[in-house]
Design a protein around this motif. Structure first.
Motif, PDB file in Angstrom:
ATOM      1  N   VAL A  75       0.858  -1.179   0.000  1.00 32.81           N
ATOM      2  CA  VAL A  75       0.000   0.000   0.000  1.00 32.81           C
ATOM      3  C   VAL A  75       0.896   1.231   0.000  1.00 32.81           C
ATOM      4  N   GLN A  76       0.662   2.117  -0.951  1.00 37.73           N
ATOM      5  CA  GLN A  76       1.366   3.398  -1.005  1.00 37.73           C
ATOM      6  C   GLN A  76       0.364   4.501  -0.717  1.00 37.73           C
ATOM      7  N   THR A  77       0.742   5.429   0.149  1.00 36.08           N
ATOM      8  CA  THR A  77      -0.155   6.532   0.459  1.00 36.08           C
ATOM      9  C   THR A  77       0.650   7.789   0.728  1.00 36.08           C
ATOM     10  N   TYR A  78      -0.007   8.932   0.498  1.00 32.96           N
ATOM     11  CA  TYR A  78       0.569  10.223   0.851  1.00 32.96           C
ATOM     12  C   TYR A  78      -0.134  10.790   2.080  1.00 32.96           C
ATOM     13  N   ASN A  79      -1.020   9.999   2.645  1.00 32.50           N
ATOM     14  CA  ASN A  79      -1.828  10.406   3.789  1.00 32.50           C
ATOM     15  C   ASN A  79      -1.250   9.771   5.055  1.00 32.50           C
ATOM     16  N   THR A  82      -3.732   7.696   7.181  1.00 29.46           N
ATOM     17  CA  THR A  82      -3.959   6.351   6.637  1.00 29.46           C
ATOM     18  C   THR A  82      -2.808   5.433   7.018  1.00 29.46           C
ATOM     19  N   TYR A  83      -1.601   5.938   6.923  1.00 30.14           N
ATOM     20  CA  TYR A  83      -0.404   5.156   7.269  1.00 30.14           C
ATOM     21  C   TYR A  83      -0.419   4.749   8.742  1.00 30.14           C
ATOM     22  N   ALA A  88      -5.946   0.648   4.386  1.00 33.73           N
ATOM     23  CA  ALA A  88      -6.088   1.317   3.093  1.00 33.73           C
ATOM     24  C   ALA A  88      -7.501   1.856   2.961  1.00 33.73           C
ATOM     25  N   ASP A  89      -7.617   3.159   2.803  1.00 36.99           N
ATOM     26  CA  ASP A  89      -8.912   3.812   2.662  1.00 36.99           C
ATOM     27  C   ASP A  89      -9.221   3.937   1.173  1.00 36.99           C
ATOM     28  N   ASP A  92      -9.833   7.353  -0.396  1.00 28.82           N
ATOM     29  CA  ASP A  92      -8.729   8.307  -0.427  1.00 28.82           C
ATOM     30  C   ASP A  92      -8.036   8.222  -1.779  1.00 28.82           C
ATOM     31  N   THR A  95      -4.202   7.107  -2.003  1.00 27.95           N
ATOM     32  CA  THR A  95      -3.785   5.796  -1.510  1.00 27.95           C
ATOM     33  C   THR A  95      -3.947   4.763  -2.616  1.00 27.95           C
ATOM     34  N   ASN A 121       6.323   9.894   1.388  1.00 29.98           N
ATOM     35  CA  ASN A 121       5.605   8.764   0.790  1.00 29.98           C
ATOM     36  C   ASN A 121       5.593   7.658   1.841  1.00 29.98           C
TER      37      ASN A 121
END
Length: 210
Positions: A75-79, A82-83, A88-89, A92, A95, A121
């Motif tokens: 899972v990659q997110t900028y939030n 969420t991290y 994982a939303d 969003d 994400t 990231n």
């Protein structure tokens, strides 16, 4: 003390090394030889991924290579929220979940994730209802601009599709609207009539005085 020539050569070699590093994109194998795995028996990740990330320099256009299997997710997110929640939303837009398209348990996967956004990231696995992430299968990085995005990752999105017009949607030809004349032929004809009338009146006056 090193001779001046040797010192200059050392400085030049260091400059070349730094310049070469600044003119390339890199692939970073996450966790190095350990890969991206979680031991469900001991509830521990295969490596300390935060420590691994601290040894790397990440730039735009680089790739993270996850050597893993379908027992983990990427899972990659900028939030950051969420991290920290390890979930994982789907609502969003910042994400992304990479699963390699596998539906089989334990299938080997290699997942390449491009770095396209400068700044923080975050990466984690939300498998096991977030337990893998909570136990350490997660890390964050700070992406620098570097050389910027390469053309392969910097293409504009295609224009929206528009259905070709059908025979019933043909445009009508433009309609010409007549304008009242303010000059041109109408004005010229009026001027000629006035000149003829004036000349006739002058002849009549001359005959009266003869």
């Amino acid at each position: 003390m090193a001779p001046p020539i040797a010192a200059h050569l050392t400085a030049f070699a260091l400059f070349v090394t730094v310049a070469a590093a600044a003119t390339e994109y890199h692939n970073h194998t996450v966790g190095a030889a350990a890969g991206w795995f979680f031991n469900s028996t001991t509830d521990t990740p295969a490596a300390n991924y935060s420590s691994w990330a601290s040894t790397q320099t990440f730039d735009l256009g680089d790739y993270l290579i996850f050597n893993t299997n379908s027992n983990q997710t990427v899972v990659q997110t900028y939030n950051k929220t969420t991290y920290l929640n390890c979930t994982a939303d789907e609502s969003d837009n910042g994400t992304f979940v990479y699963d390699g398209g596998s539906g089989r348990f334990g299938e080997a996967l290699t997942i390449a994730v491009p770095l396209t956004i400068v700044g923080p990231n975050y990466f984690f696995s939300d498998a096991g209802d977030g337990v893998q992430c909570q136990r350490g299968l997660a890390f964050e990085i700070d992406v620098q601009r570097g050389l910027g995005l390469p053309p392969s990752l910097n293409q504009p999105p295609p224009p929206p599709y528009r259905e070709p017009p059908g025979p019933d949607s043909a445009q009508s030809p433009p309609i010409a609207v007549a304008q009242s004349p303010s000059g041109g032929a109408f004005a010229s004809r009026a001027d000629v009539r006035m000149a003829v009338l004036g000349f006739a009146a002058a002849l009549l006056l001359m005959q009266q005085f003869q």
